[in-house]
Scaffold this motif. Structure first.
Motif, PDB file in Angstrom:
ATOM      1  N   GLU A  13       2.307   1.742  -3.419  1.00 49.94           N
ATOM      2  CA  GLU A  13       1.295   2.195  -4.384  1.00 49.94           C
ATOM      3  C   GLU A  13       0.954   3.665  -4.172  1.00 49.94           C
ATOM      4  O   GLU A  13       0.837   4.436  -5.129  1.00 49.94           O
ATOM      5  N   ARG A  14       0.842   4.068  -2.908  1.00 44.78           N
ATOM      6  CA  ARG A  14       0.485   5.461  -2.618  1.00 44.78           C
ATOM      7  C   ARG A  14       1.613   6.427  -2.961  1.00 44.78           C
ATOM      8  O   ARG A  14       1.370   7.546  -3.436  1.00 44.78           O
TER       9      ARG A  14
ATOM     10  N   VAL B  47       0.841  -1.205   0.000  1.00 51.13           N
ATOM     11  CA  VAL B  47       0.000   0.000   0.000  1.00 51.13           C
ATOM     12  C   VAL B  47       0.873   1.251   0.000  1.00 51.13           C
ATOM     13  O   VAL B  47       0.610   2.226  -0.737  1.00 51.13           O
TER      14      VAL B  47
ATOM     15  N   ARG C  51       0.867   5.098  -8.024  1.00 55.06           N
ATOM     16  CA  ARG C  51      -0.314   5.849  -8.472  1.00 55.06           C
ATOM     17  C   ARG C  51       0.048   7.093  -9.289  1.00 55.06           C
ATOM     18  O   ARG C  51      -0.799   7.638  -9.988  1.00 55.06           O
TER      19      ARG C  51
ATOM     20  N   MET D  13      -5.410   0.623  -4.843  1.00 50.74           N
ATOM     21  CA  MET D  13      -4.604   0.548  -3.626  1.00 50.74           C
ATOM     22  C   MET D  13      -4.807  -0.787  -2.912  1.00 50.74           C
ATOM     23  O   MET D  13      -3.844  -1.465  -2.532  1.00 50.74           O
TER      24      MET D  13
ATOM     25  N   ASP E  44      -9.324   4.398  -7.678  1.00 57.00           N
ATOM     26  CA  ASP E  44      -8.098   4.680  -6.938  1.00 57.00           C
ATOM     27  C   ASP E  44      -8.032   3.825  -5.672  1.00 57.00           C
ATOM     28  O   ASP E  44      -6.988   3.263  -5.336  1.00 57.00           O
ATOM     29  N   ARG E  45      -9.144   3.713  -4.980  1.00 54.11           N
ATOM     30  CA  ARG E  45      -9.187   2.875  -3.771  1.00 54.11           C
ATOM     31  C   ARG E  45      -9.024   1.402  -4.123  1.00 54.11           C
ATOM     32  O   ARG E  45      -8.298   0.659  -3.433  1.00 54.11           O
TER      33      ARG E  45
END
Length: 650
Positions: free
Chosen positions: A435-436, A432, A440, A546, A542-543
């Motif tokens: 990815e953040r 996570v 992304r 993630m 987007d969620r």
């Protein structure tokens, strides 16, 4: 006093002495063989055992057992032998071999320890079979059967046969009956008994059964002017076909039936032995550098009768034509070898089937490992179109998590139970965060994503080296995972690989339930098939990206714990699986659980199949596998199970 009265005490004395004479104390027998017991060797242990068996003193079996276990000592002053057991204060309690009563306590330096070597202990173990076959302890009976299997002998047939009717354990009884067949097949005196035993071994793929049949079919080379009728001929050998002409002629030479061929060294030595005044064979020695001159000089010496003539090809053909070459069975009875040959043919058929079963199990095990390593990558790539080159480092992260847990929790079972969910959580959090912070910002830019994740993988490897060092770290499996499940001597698979297979099944079912039965799974499938339409329906891509990236990373972390149980845990361990993971995803079909399963199965079975043809070169197997996959993708570029929806065209 009458004669009877005088003889009566003497008769009573003899009557009382008779039982004592029949029961010779064990210590007396040991003293008669003191030197050979104190310093045993393979050459003398047989004589000692024979003397003990002949005396049949009480406690002989216990002495042999203690001697084999190296717990017999010699008291240097008296030369007596005792059993020694360690007691408090680092002292030894001396136990009398006859009365089994403790007689003294001494230090280890006050006695002579007797340490029979491995060869002597094997001989003692074989002698113990006589006593151990009917021992009350099942473990001792099994040990006796193992000793028979290692050192079979004709004398063991009667002992083994007598112990079968009273055997209470069914498994041990079956083992005894199988060993009896093995012994009868080789050593029975009656032909009918041997044939029945050989037929009983038919189809048995155990090593000892195949060894017994092959010993019956053992051959030796032979030759004769004509095929002998008194030999059990296995096959006739034709020079030039079944064996080379040179090998056949060498057999004649070894049997003294033909002159040896002269090679370059023998020609040189013959010429050197007859050099005189700078001449040899009528030619000057300075011409001997010419092969033709050497040959001419040698022929001249042959004509003089001082050297043997050279063997020509015509001489070899003439010599070979006068003899028949064959392999003959060492077993003279043709009915026995015929029965053994029929039995070994049936055994070979079953052996081939079991070998294919063993390869299939290995391939299935390898496929489950590839599936665990690749399923997270398949979901990530299918949903986000991200080529994550750091996926292998999440596997490494999970393995190191398991190692850290084991350093804190010494119980391997408990630590494994804790490590699996903790590895998922650690890898999920790392995924996570990655990815953040990075992924992304690079959506739709495939090349930049590849380069960024490749750089992250190098950074994670270096971090692992800085924290844990470059040496491999142990991730120990619990005892209940340490063994292997064996069907027979051919088919076996380690318990760890079975556990990994079960873990892969659990993840397969869990993922299918999550994708088909949960809200998150519905949203993941929607984003996978059509991200734009999913966003218009209120789903936050987007969620989902993630969570999907974290889920794929977490699964890789769990795979790392499983892989670390049998592979070395190092900072580079993830690199060993990243290529196979990508191949599994591409071959199976991106973004599809069933496709990943099919791809893992195809690659696992393909690699093991290629390795079976060339087991000594695993690198070649992987090379051929890559070539096959390249050809496969030419015909099915979307994989075995293609992605559906608009995303399939991207």
């Amino acid at each position: 006093m009458s004669i009877f009265a005088r003889l009566l005490p003497l008769c009573l004395a003899f009557a009382l002495a008779a039982p004592l004479a029949a029961q010779t104390p064990l210590q007396d027998v040991l003293q008669e063989n003191r030197a050979d017991i104190a310093n045993p060797s393979r050459g003398t242990v047989g004589q000692v055992i024979a003397a003990l068996m002949a005396a049949d003193a009480p406690g002989t079996d216990e002495f042999l057992r203690q001697w084999q276990d190296r717990t017999v000592i010699e008291e240097p002053q008296t030369g007596l032998f005792y059993y020694a057991t360690e007691v408090e204060g680092r002292q030894l309690a001396l136990i009398d071999v006859d009365s089994r009563v403790e007689t003294a306590r001494v230090g280890s330096r006050d006695v002579n320890a007797i340490r029979p070597n491995a060869g002597v202990r094997r001989e003692i173990g074989a002698a113990l079979v006589r006593f151990e076959l009917s021992a009350p302890d099942p473990a001792r009976r099994l040990a006796a059967l193992e000793a028979i299997g290692r050192s079979p002998d004709a004398e063991q047939i009667a002992l083994l046969e007598a112990s079968i009717p009273d055997e209470p354990d069914t498994d041990i009884r079956i083992r005894k009956e199988r060993l009896l067949d093995l012994l009868n097949a080789r050593f029975a005196t009656e032909t009918a008994t041997r044939i029945a035993a050989i037929q009983g071994l038919s189809g048995d793929v155990s090593t000892e059964a195949r060894r017994a049949l092959n010993q019956i079919l053992a051959t030796e080379p032979g030759l004769a002017p004509s095929l002998p009728q008194d030999r059990n001929i296995a096959r006739v050998l034709i020079p030039g076909q079944d064996l080379s002409r040179e090998e056949a002629y060498d057999r004649l030479v070894a049997a003294g039936l033909a002159p040896a061929r002269a090679d370059r060294n023998s020609i040189r030595d013959g010429l050197l032995a007859h050099v005189a005044d700078g001449m040899v064979g009528g030619l000057p020695t300075h011409r001997m550098s010419d092969p033709a001159a050497r040959l001419a000089a040698y022929e001249a010496l042959v004509a003089q009768g001082v050297l043997p003539p050279l063997v020509t090809e015509a001489d070899i053909d003439q010599s070979l034509a006068g003899y028949v070459f064959f392999d003959a069975y060492l077993e003279p009875d043709a009915t026995l070898t015929d029965a053994a040959r029929a039995a070994i043919e049936q055994t070979d058929t079953r052996l081939t089937l079991f070998q294919w079963l063993a390869i299939s199990l290995d391939a299935l095990s390898l496929a489950s490992i590839f599936f665990l390593a690749a399923i997270g990558l398949a979901i990530t790539f299918g949903v986000m179109r991200v080529i994550n080159m750091a996926h292998g480092e999440f596997i490494m992260m999970g393995a190191y998590t398991g190692y850290v847990v084991q350093t804190v929790i010494p119980d391997y079972t408990v630590s494994l139970i804790v490590a699996l969910p903790l590895a998922f959580a650690v890898a999920f959090a790392a995924g996570v965060a990655m990815e953040r912070l990075v992924i992304r910002h690079l959506y739709t830019r495939l090349l930049e994503t590849l380069l960024a994740t490749f750089g992250i993988s190098i950074a994670l490897q270096q971090m692992a080296k800085n924290i844990f060092g470059t040496q491999a770290r142990p991730l120990t499996a619990p005892d209940w995972l340490a063994g292997a499940i064996s069907l027979n001597d051919v088919v076996s698979i380690s318990t760890i690989r079975v556990a990994i297979f079960v873990l892969a099944l659990i993840f397969l079912v869990a993922l299918l339930v999550m994708l088909k039965r949960t809200r998150l799974g519905l949203e993941v499938r929607a984003v996978t098939q059509n991200p734009g339409m999913a966003a218009s329906m209120g789903i936050n891509p987007d969620r989902i990206n993630m969570l999907t990236f974290g889920l794929g990373s977490g699964i890789a972390g769990v795979a790392g714990v499983a892989i670390g149980l049998y592979a070395q845990v190092t900072s580079e361990m993830g690199a060993n699986y990243i290529v196979q993971s990508f191949m599994t995803v591409v071959v199976g079909g991106v973004g599809n659980v069933w496709g990943t399963l099919a791809g893992a199965g195809l690659i696992g079975f393909l690699q093991k199949g290629i390795e079976w043809f060339n087991p000594s070169n695993t690198l070649a197997a992987q090379t051929y596998m890559v070539l096959f996959i390249i050809l496969f993708i030419q015909f099915r570029p979307r994989g075995i199970i293609a992605l559906k929806g608009r995303a399939a065209g991207e």
